[in-house]
Design a protein around this motif. Sequence first.
Motif, PDB file in Angstrom:
ATOM      1  N   LEU B  81      41.864  43.507  56.085  1.00  0.00           N
ATOM      2  CA  LEU B  81      41.051  42.816  55.078  1.00  0.00           C
ATOM      3  C   LEU B  81      39.542  42.994  55.305  1.00  0.00           C
ATOM      4  N   ALA B 104      40.000  39.539  43.214  1.00  0.00           N
ATOM      5  CA  ALA B 104      39.856  39.337  44.660  1.00  0.00           C
ATOM      6  C   ALA B 104      39.936  37.877  45.063  1.00  0.00           C
ATOM      7  N   ARG B 143      32.173  43.061  44.790  1.00  0.00           N
ATOM      8  CA  ARG B 143      33.646  43.027  44.810  1.00  0.00           C
ATOM      9  C   ARG B 143      34.149  43.049  46.252  1.00  0.00           C
ATOM     10  N   VAL B 147      36.261  38.924  48.827  1.00  0.00           N
ATOM     11  CA  VAL B 147      37.370  38.439  49.677  1.00  0.00           C
ATOM     12  C   VAL B 147      36.849  37.736  50.931  1.00  0.00           C
TER      13      VAL B 147
END
Lengths: 223, 206
Positions: B81, B104, B143, B147
């Motif tokens: 990740l 996301a 973007r 996360v």
Amino acid sequence: MDVSPVWLSIKLATVTTLLLLLVGLPLAWWLSKRRTLFRMLAEVLITMPLVLPPSVLGFYLLLAFSPQHGLGKWLHDVFDVQLVFSFPGLVLASVIYSLPFMAGPVRSALQQLPPSQAQASYTMGKSEWQTFRYVLLPNIKPALLTATILTFAHTLGEFGVVLMIGGNIPGVTRVASVAVYDAVEQMDYSLAANYSLLLFGITFLLLMSVFIYNRAQAKTPLE
Amino acid sequence: MIEINIQKKLNIYSGEQVLDFTGQLPLNTITKISGPSGAGKTTLLKIIAGLITPENGRVIVEGTTWLDTEKKINLSPQKRLTGFVFQDHALFPNMTVLQHLQYATNDKQWINHLLSIAEMTAFASNKPSHLSGGQQQRLAVIRALAVRPKLILMDEPFSALDTKTKARFTSALSSLFSNMRMTALIVSHNPQELDAFAGEEISIGE
């Protein structure tokens, strides 16, 4: 004119196309990944119906589906299913015969997407399935439409394979292409012309819609 | 600490070359990576993210082994990740700016904050084809941040930005990285454009 052969052709093409959307899309996705010897072999086998005479494919399927031995016997004995001279047999043969028309354009379109799009999705924690569903598939819409319509139109026009597997049973396996052949055999050219005109018209409209859609997308239809 | 020791064959137009990198990169800081074309800067970032597997090597992040070819450990990109900013932006043509971020995260406040940092609030409903090159690049960056990665890997992330926008954007990112104690590895051909970021500078392939 008995229109049941035309309806049967449309029913066969619809069921085959729906099944190929279920089977062909994951298969095309799998084929689009890194090329291995196994994948190449699978691709050759899937592409074979494009070049193999339909009668040859039909002959092999007839042997495989025969209730006298092998797979056909097992299906008959265990499930009481007979594929030869039946609509389910026609569907299975059509799925195999039309598979390259679904898998080919979709695989090609997936391979043309930049690999970084899928990679970006993976780094965001998304699974391969989520990536396929939300990123890859929506970005190959024109190819998907082309593949769907080509599959439908190709199944509509099948003759050799369906005649070998299904024969000519009215209401069960007598599709429009077989009805044309039957009418000519009986010297009923007027009936043959009617069936032919219907098939010609439907196929022309289907392909025209692909060309119009892809023209709007600034691509040639077979891309 | 990020411990990296990798060897990876590179196929470049001038023949075959080996990326051989060993180093320890500090956490919660920014490390700037430079080097000539074809040296393997992008490959290094992709190996860290788990998108490419080297022939040999190890990647250990904060004591967790992400990759060890000898022990056959190789965490997937989904488990690592990392935030990744691709050189070609890798935007999704079917999604609007907002949908990229919603793909996301569901955190609306965080999305709004990222849009504001990138000065993209007014373009939230635009798809990539209706964005300029600079806007596309800023979308690629936010973007990757959406996360909330602990480690962000950025490959030429500011090359399409004009001088003023770049100054504002890098300044905002510098504060964000610092506040979130984020570790960033930034590849750039032009080290001057990273002046807004304090941090180590390493060079590969020279």
